[in-house]
Design a protein around this motif. Structure first.
Motif, PDB file in Angstrom:
ATOM      1  N   SER A 119      -4.045  10.175  -7.863  1.00  0.00           N
ATOM      2  CA  SER A 119      -4.486  11.196  -6.905  1.00  0.00           C
ATOM      3  C   SER A 119      -5.980  11.122  -6.599  1.00  0.00           C
ATOM      4  N   ASP A 120      -6.732  10.347  -7.392  1.00  0.00           N
ATOM      5  CA  ASP A 120      -8.160  10.164  -7.148  1.00  0.00           C
ATOM      6  C   ASP A 120      -8.453   8.855  -6.412  1.00  0.00           C
ATOM      7  N   TYR A 121      -7.399   8.230  -5.874  1.00  0.00           N
ATOM      8  CA  TYR A 121      -7.507   7.012  -5.084  1.00  0.00           C
ATOM      9  C   TYR A 121      -7.840   5.777  -5.907  1.00  0.00           C
ATOM     10  N   ASN A 122      -7.626   5.823  -7.213  1.00  0.00           N
ATOM     11  CA  ASN A 122      -7.794   4.627  -8.033  1.00  0.00           C
ATOM     12  C   ASN A 122      -6.556   3.745  -7.884  1.00  0.00           C
ATOM     13  N   THR A 123      -6.761   2.473  -7.563  1.00  0.00           N
ATOM     14  CA  THR A 123      -5.634   1.561  -7.399  1.00  0.00           C
ATOM     15  C   THR A 123      -4.990   1.260  -8.749  1.00  0.00           C
ATOM     16  N   LEU A 124      -3.658   1.356  -8.791  1.00  0.00           N
ATOM     17  CA  LEU A 124      -2.907   1.056 -10.009  1.00  0.00           C
ATOM     18  C   LEU A 124      -2.216  -0.302  -9.898  1.00  0.00           C
ATOM     19  N   PHE A 125      -1.521  -0.529  -8.794  1.00  0.00           N
ATOM     20  CA  PHE A 125      -0.805  -1.787  -8.604  1.00  0.00           C
ATOM     21  C   PHE A 125      -0.364  -1.892  -7.149  1.00  0.00           C
ATOM     22  N   HIS A 126       0.141  -3.060  -6.775  1.00  0.00           N
ATOM     23  CA  HIS A 126       0.705  -3.297  -5.446  1.00  0.00           C
ATOM     24  C   HIS A 126       2.138  -3.808  -5.612  1.00  0.00           C
ATOM     25  N   VAL A 127       2.990  -3.446  -4.673  1.00  0.00           N
ATOM     26  CA  VAL A 127       4.380  -3.905  -4.679  1.00  0.00           C
ATOM     27  C   VAL A 127       4.664  -4.590  -3.347  1.00  0.00           C
ATOM     28  N   PRO A 128       5.197  -5.801  -3.364  1.00  0.00           N
ATOM     29  CA  PRO A 128       5.528  -6.475  -2.091  1.00  0.00           C
ATOM     30  C   PRO A 128       6.578  -5.699  -1.303  1.00  0.00           C
ATOM     31  N   ASN A 141       4.725   2.533  16.142  1.00  0.00           N
ATOM     32  CA  ASN A 141       5.533   3.555  15.472  1.00  0.00           C
ATOM     33  C   ASN A 141       6.426   2.865  14.449  1.00  0.00           C
ATOM     34  N   VAL A 142       6.177   3.179  13.176  1.00  0.00           N
ATOM     35  CA  VAL A 142       6.967   2.614  12.080  1.00  0.00           C
ATOM     36  C   VAL A 142       7.531   3.762  11.258  1.00  0.00           C
ATOM     37  N   PHE A 143       8.843   3.890  11.231  1.00  0.00           N
ATOM     38  CA  PHE A 143       9.492   4.977  10.491  1.00  0.00           C
ATOM     39  C   PHE A 143       8.915   6.341  10.877  1.00  0.00           C
ATOM     40  N   GLY A 144       8.567   6.500  12.148  1.00  0.00           N
ATOM     41  CA  GLY A 144       8.059   7.781  12.618  1.00  0.00           C
ATOM     42  C   GLY A 144       6.586   8.000  12.359  1.00  0.00           C
ATOM     43  N   VAL A 145       5.892   6.984  11.837  1.00  0.00           N
ATOM     44  CA  VAL A 145       4.456   7.092  11.554  1.00  0.00           C
ATOM     45  C   VAL A 145       3.691   6.248  12.561  1.00  0.00           C
ATOM     46  N   LEU A 146       2.631   6.815  13.154  1.00  0.00           N
ATOM     47  CA  LEU A 146       1.748   6.044  14.019  1.00  0.00           C
ATOM     48  C   LEU A 146       0.887   5.178  13.100  1.00  0.00           C
ATOM     49  N   ALA A 147       1.327   3.939  12.912  1.00  0.00           N
ATOM     50  CA  ALA A 147       0.752   3.091  11.878  1.00  0.00           C
ATOM     51  C   ALA A 147      -0.101   1.980  12.473  1.00  0.00           C
ATOM     52  N   PHE A 148      -0.908   1.377  11.592  1.00  0.00           N
ATOM     53  CA  PHE A 148      -1.773   0.267  11.967  1.00  0.00           C
ATOM     54  C   PHE A 148      -1.523  -0.900  11.008  1.00  0.00           C
ATOM     55  N   PRO A 149      -0.345  -1.538  11.111  1.00  0.00           N
ATOM     56  CA  PRO A 149      -0.045  -2.661  10.214  1.00  0.00           C
ATOM     57  C   PRO A 149      -1.061  -3.782  10.387  1.00  0.00           C
ATOM     58  N   ASN A 150      -1.386  -4.401   9.272  1.00  0.00           N
ATOM     59  CA  ASN A 150      -2.375  -5.468   9.306  1.00  0.00           C
ATOM     60  C   ASN A 150      -1.871  -6.622   8.441  1.00  0.00           C
ATOM     61  N   GLU A 151      -1.762  -7.808   9.031  1.00  0.00           N
ATOM     62  CA  GLU A 151      -1.266  -8.959   8.278  1.00  0.00           C
ATOM     63  C   GLU A 151      -2.152  -9.276   7.080  1.00  0.00           C
ATOM     64  N   ALA A 152      -3.407  -8.858   7.149  1.00  0.00           N
ATOM     65  CA  ALA A 152      -4.327  -9.121   6.045  1.00  0.00           C
ATOM     66  C   ALA A 152      -3.909  -8.383   4.770  1.00  0.00           C
ATOM     67  N   ASP A 153      -3.097  -7.309   4.912  1.00  0.00           N
ATOM     68  CA  ASP A 153      -2.626  -6.574   3.740  1.00  0.00           C
ATOM     69  C   ASP A 153      -1.546  -7.344   2.992  1.00  0.00           C
ATOM     70  N   GLY A 154      -0.997  -8.375   3.639  1.00  0.00           N
ATOM     71  CA  GLY A 154       0.027  -9.177   2.989  1.00  0.00           C
ATOM     72  C   GLY A 154       1.334  -8.447   2.774  1.00  0.00           C
ATOM     73  N   GLY A 155       1.555  -7.349   3.494  1.00  0.00           N
ATOM     74  CA  GLY A 155       2.792  -6.597   3.322  1.00  0.00           C
ATOM     75  C   GLY A 155       2.902  -5.933   1.968  1.00  0.00           C
ATOM     76  N   LEU A 156       1.771  -5.689   1.327  1.00  0.00           N
ATOM     77  CA  LEU A 156       1.772  -5.089  -0.010  1.00  0.00           C
ATOM     78  C   LEU A 156       1.628  -3.574   0.083  1.00  0.00           C
ATOM     79  N   VAL A 157       2.497  -2.868  -0.634  1.00  0.00           N
ATOM     80  CA  VAL A 157       2.404  -1.410  -0.723  1.00  0.00           C
ATOM     81  C   VAL A 157       1.483  -1.075  -1.893  1.00  0.00           C
ATOM     82  N   ARG A 158       0.425  -0.348  -1.591  1.00  0.00           N
ATOM     83  CA  ARG A 158      -0.569  -0.003  -2.619  1.00  0.00           C
ATOM     84  C   ARG A 158      -0.195   1.317  -3.275  1.00  0.00           C
ATOM     85  N   PHE A 159      -0.218   1.337  -4.601  1.00  0.00           N
ATOM     86  CA  PHE A 159       0.033   2.568  -5.348  1.00  0.00           C
ATOM     87  C   PHE A 159      -1.249   2.974  -6.066  1.00  0.00           C
ATOM     88  N   ILE A 160      -1.575   4.261  -5.940  1.00  0.00           N
ATOM     89  CA  ILE A 160      -2.823   4.794  -6.468  1.00  0.00           C
ATOM     90  C   ILE A 160      -2.524   6.048  -7.285  1.00  0.00           C
TER      91      ILE A 160
END
Length: 212
Positions: A29-38, A8-27
């Motif tokens: 509305s069609d799921y095209n990746t724009l950038f990542h923010v640490p 439970n992270v901030f009220g979300v049943l989440a699946f954190p993965n170290e492989a993501d590198g802690g990067l927040v992905r921004f897309i």
């Protein structure tokens, strides 16, 4: 954490993965990746009214983040900003980040413009940015085309559907890609680049008449 065990992270049943590198992905509305923010860094969000906000970002998992103190699915965030005509980018963009945008302009008063809903050939000499008003602005995915934007803004579910008419002939789309702006007139079929929309010709002043 390998993403197999929910937490439970901030009220979300989440699946954190170290492989993501802690990067927040921004897309978009069609799921095209724009950038990542640490995790812990900020984005800038610019509203349709040009109010600029700095929003801190916290990583939750590959598809969830806390942005500006609120928890979002990454697609939910993109859809909300699309509906609101807002654009977003990293506070400190780095190489490879997509911070491109597009803006749709429509005539302020179609009944007063002689070239309203007319082909480009009849409009090109009269075309003036001062005749138009900004109708919409959105983020622009790397492979998005003018045809893609035309289809998006002609659907019943189009963004700003209650505030602007569907994309039509004599509308202008300005693409900002890599910091370079280009304007395109919606023609009978396809689009025509309208350079004078952004760079109107400068009228030369006649020298004053000299008295004899």
């Amino acid at each position: 954490m390998n993403g197999d065990t929910p937490v439970n992270v901030f009220g979300v049943l989440a699946f954190p993965n170290e492989a993501d590198g802690g990067l927040v992905r921004f897309i978009d509305s069609d799921y095209n990746t724009l950038f990542h923010v640490p995790d812990g860094e900020n984005i800038t969000l610019t509203t349709f009214g040009d109010d600029r906000r700095i929003l801190p970002c916290r990583y939750i998992d590959a598809t969830h983040a806390r942005i500006g103190g609120e928890t979002f699915h990454i697609c939910q965030f993109a859809e909300i900003q699309e509906r609101n005509g807002a654009v977003y980018a990293p506070e400190h963009p780095k190489e490879g980040d997509v911070c491109d945008t597009y803006t749709i302009y429509q005539l302020k008063d179609a009944s007063a413009a002689s070239y309203a809903f007319m082909p480009y050939e009849q409009a090109k000499v009269k075309l003036r940015m001062s005749h138009y008003q900004r109708a919409y602005r959105g983020v622009l995915a790397p492979k998005a085309t003018l045809d893609d934007l035309y289809l998006k803004h002609n659907q019943d579910s189009r963004p700003f559907g209650d505030r602007m008419r569907s994309l039509s002939m004599s509308d202008v789309i300005v693409l900002n890609r890599g910091g370079e702006e280009k304007a395109y007139y919606v023609d009978t079929v396809g689009f025509q680049e309208a350079k004078r929309f952004l760079n109107p010709p400068i009228r030369k002043r006649k020298p004053p008449r000299q008295e004899r």
